[in-house]
Design a protein around this motif. Structure first.
Motif, short mmCIF file in Angstrom:
data_model
loop_
_atom_site.label_atom_id
_atom_site.label_comp_id
_atom_site.label_asym_id
_atom_site.label_seq_id
_atom_site.Cartn_x
_atom_site.Cartn_y
_atom_site.Cartn_z
N ALA A 61 15.46 3.18 -1.71
CA ALA A 61 15.12 3.71 -0.39
C ALA A 61 13.64 3.50 -0.14
N GLU A 62 13.30 3.16 1.08
CA GLU A 62 11.90 2.95 1.45
C GLU A 62 11.52 3.91 2.57
N VAL A 63 10.38 4.56 2.40
CA VAL A 63 9.87 5.52 3.39
C VAL A 63 8.46 5.12 3.76
N ASP A 64 8.22 4.94 5.05
CA ASP A 64 6.88 4.59 5.52
C ASP A 64 6.03 5.85 5.64
N THR A 65 4.82 5.79 5.09
CA THR A 65 3.89 6.91 5.15
C THR A 65 2.53 6.39 5.59
N LYS A 66 1.63 7.30 5.82
CA LYS A 66 0.25 6.95 6.14
C LYS A 66 -0.37 6.10 5.03
N ILE A 111 12.43 13.02 4.23
CA ILE A 111 12.91 13.61 2.98
C ILE A 111 14.35 13.21 2.70
N ALA A 112 15.18 13.21 3.73
CA ALA A 112 16.58 12.83 3.55
C ALA A 112 16.70 11.40 3.05
N THR A 113 15.90 10.51 3.60
CA THR A 113 15.95 9.12 3.18
C THR A 113 15.50 8.97 1.73
N ALA A 114 14.42 9.66 1.36
CA ALA A 114 13.92 9.59 -0.02
C ALA A 114 14.95 10.12 -1.01
N LEU A 115 15.78 11.06 -0.58
CA LEU A 115 16.79 11.65 -1.45
C LEU A 115 18.12 10.91 -1.39
N GLY A 116 18.19 9.87 -0.56
CA GLY A 116 19.44 9.13 -0.43
C GLY A 116 20.48 9.86 0.39
N LEU A 117 20.02 10.74 1.29
CA LEU A 117 20.92 11.59 2.07
C LEU A 117 20.65 11.44 3.56
N ILE A 128 6.06 11.08 -1.47
CA ILE A 128 6.26 10.89 -0.04
C ILE A 128 5.21 11.72 0.67
N GLY A 129 4.14 11.06 1.13
CA GLY A 129 3.05 11.75 1.79
C GLY A 129 3.28 11.87 3.28
N VAL A 130 2.24 12.23 4.00
CA VAL A 130 2.35 12.44 5.44
C VAL A 130 2.63 11.12 6.15
N PRO A 131 3.31 11.16 7.30
CA PRO A 131 3.51 9.93 8.07
C PRO A 131 2.23 9.52 8.77
N GLU A 132 2.20 8.32 9.28
CA GLU A 132 1.07 7.87 10.09
C GLU A 132 0.90 8.85 11.25
N GLY A 133 -0.33 9.37 11.42
CA GLY A 133 -0.59 10.34 12.48
C GLY A 133 -0.19 11.76 12.14
N GLY A 134 0.22 12.00 10.89
CA GLY A 134 0.71 13.32 10.52
C GLY A 134 -0.28 14.18 9.76
N ASP A 135 -1.57 13.81 9.78
CA ASP A 135 -2.57 14.62 9.09
C ASP A 135 -2.61 16.04 9.65
#
Length: 351
Positions: A66-71, A191-197, A171-178
Motif C-alpha cells: 500500500a502506498e500513502v502520499d504524505t507531506k 489510515i485505512a489504506t495503510a492498514l489495507g482496509l 504515516i505522517g501528515v498530508p501535504e498542507g496538513g501541518d
C-alpha cells in the motif's frame, strides 16, 4: 450541559499548542533500540498529494503493498501491519474504528484508561502502552517493536517525522496538513489504506457523512449562519480557524466560520483574541469551551456577556467533559457522538 449557563468545567487539554522543536535521540541510543527497524521511502518534493494513493480492495493480497502520499513523500507499507503505534490526534480511534488495536497510543485529551473517549470504549482487548503527545518517548515507541506508526493528525514537524521513520514506516501528515489541519475523512482514508482496509474506511466515511448531512437537513436554520468556535484558557481567549476539526464539524452542518476570526488566520489552528478585541467573537452563534479554567470564567465575564449574541441567548458554553472532547477530537468515531449531543444545543440557542 446547557446553552449559556455552564454547570461544571471542562478538563484541561482540549487545546493543544504544538512545539516546533523536539528532542532527538542520540544516534547510538536510537540504533541500539531500533535493531532491524525499517524506514519509509520519501520524495524530495514532499509528495504529490494529500490523500492515499492506493485503495485497498478488501483482499489482503490486493491491499499490499500500500502506498500513502504524505507531506514527507510516499510511504510504502509492504504487508499487513501487526503492531501499530498511533500517535496523532484521533489516530488511535480511527484505527479502532477499522478494527485494529494499536499496541501503543498517545492520549491527547487525558482520557485515562485506554486513552480514548466513551465513544471508543470497549474496543481494546488489552490496554495500549501510553506514549507522550507533543514530545513522544521515542525509546518507548522503539521498544514496542512497531511495524507501522500513525502520526497523521500531528504538527508536521520534520524532526519528529525523521526520528519516527527510523523506527518504522510512519504515516505522517498530508501535504498542507501541518498543525493538525486535516479532516477526519482524510485521516480515515490515509489510515485505512495503510492498514489495507480501504473499503472499510470508505464505508465508515459514507456512514458518518450521511449522519452529518441528515443533521444539517433537519436544521435548515444552520445554513449560512456565522459561528465562532472559541475557548478560554488561563492565558486568555482564542478562536479556531477553518481547516481545524471543530470548524470543519460546524461547516458540515451548514455554518460559516466567523469572517473576522478567519481574517486573522495564519498557519496555526487558532488565533488569540485580547480583551480589547473580544467583540470579534460575536457571530450568529458563539460556541465556547473552557480549557484548564472553570466554565464560570466565561459565563461571568462582563465583556463576554456583553457580546450581542450572548445577550440574545445565542451562545453555548460546553460544560460536559465528554461532549466537549468529542467535539474537539473530531474523529470518525467521535463525530456521531458529537452530532447526537451538540446539535440540539445549537438548535436551542438559535431558536
Amino acid at each position: 450541559m446547557s446553552a449559556n449557563t455552564p454547570s461544571r468545567s471542562s478538563r484541561p487539554g482540549t487545546r493543544i499548542r504544538p512545539r516546533r522543536a523536539l528532542r532527538v535521540l542520540t544516534g547510538t541510543l536510537l540504533l541500539a533500540l531500533l535493531g532491524t527497524a525499517c524506514s519509509s521511502s520519501s520524495d524530495d518534493d514532499g509528495g504529490s498529494g494529500s490523500s492515499a494513493s492506493a485503495s485497498a480492495s478488501g483482499s489482503p493480497a490486493a491491499a499490499f503493498p500500500a502506498e500513502v502520499d504524505t507531506k514527507f513523500g510516499t510511504v510504502t507499507v509492504d504487508s499487513r501491519p501487526q503492531r501499530v503505534v498511533a500517535l496523532g490526534w484521533g489516530d488511535a480511534e480511527t484505527a479502532l474504528a477499522l478494527g485494529v488495536q494499536p499496541v501503543g497510543q498517545s492520549d491527547w485529551l487525558a482520557f485515562g484508561g485506554d486513552g480514548v473517549g466513551p465513544w471508543a470504549e470497549g474496543r481494546y482487548d488489552e490496554s495500549p502502552e501510553k506514549i507522550g503527545t507533543l514530545e513522544p518517548e521515542f525509546e518507548r515507541i522503539a521498544a514496542l517493536d512497531p511495524d507501522l506508526i500513525l502520526d497523521v493528525k500531528s504538527s508536521g514537524d520534520q524532526t519528529r517525522y525523521d526520528t519516527l521513520s527510523q523506527i518504522a514506516p510512519t504515516i505522517g501528515v498530508p501535504e498542507g496538513g501541518d498543525q493538525y489541519q486535516i479532516t477526519w475523512q482524510e485521516q480515515t482514508t490515509m489510515i485505512a489504506t495503510a492498514l489495507g482496509l480501504g473499503a472499510e474506511g470508505e464505508r465508515l466515511i459514507t456512514e458518518t457523512e450521511g449522519a452529518a448531512a441528515a443533521a444539517a437537513e433537519e436544521h435548515p436554520e444552520f445554513d449560512g449562519r456565522s459561528v465562532t468556535i472559541g475557548s478560554r484558557t488561563s492565558s486568555g481567549w482564542g478562536a479556531y480557524v477553518r481547516g481545524t476539526g471543530r470548524v470543519d464539524f460546524m461547516e458540515s452542518l451548514g455554518f460559516t466560520n466567523n469572517p473576522r476570526v478567519q481574517e486573522e488566520a495564519g498557519t496555526a489552528f487558532s488565533v488569540s483574541v485580547s480583551d480589547e478585541n473580544l467583540e470579534m467573537l460575536d457571530a450568529d452563534l458563539v460556541v465556547m469551551a473552557p480549557i484548564g479554567v472553570e466554565a464560570t470564567e466565561i459565563s461571568t465575564d462582563p465583556l463576554f456577556m456583553s457580546l450581542p449574541a450572548v445577550e440574545a441567548g445565542r451562545s453555548v458554553i460546553f460544560d460536559d467533559r465528554d461532549v466537549s472532547q468529542a467535539f474537539a477530537t473530531n474523529s470518525v468515531l467521535s463525530v456521531g457522538y458529537a452530532l447526537e449531543n451538540v446539535v440540539p444545543l445549537f438548535a436551542e440557542a438559535l431558536r
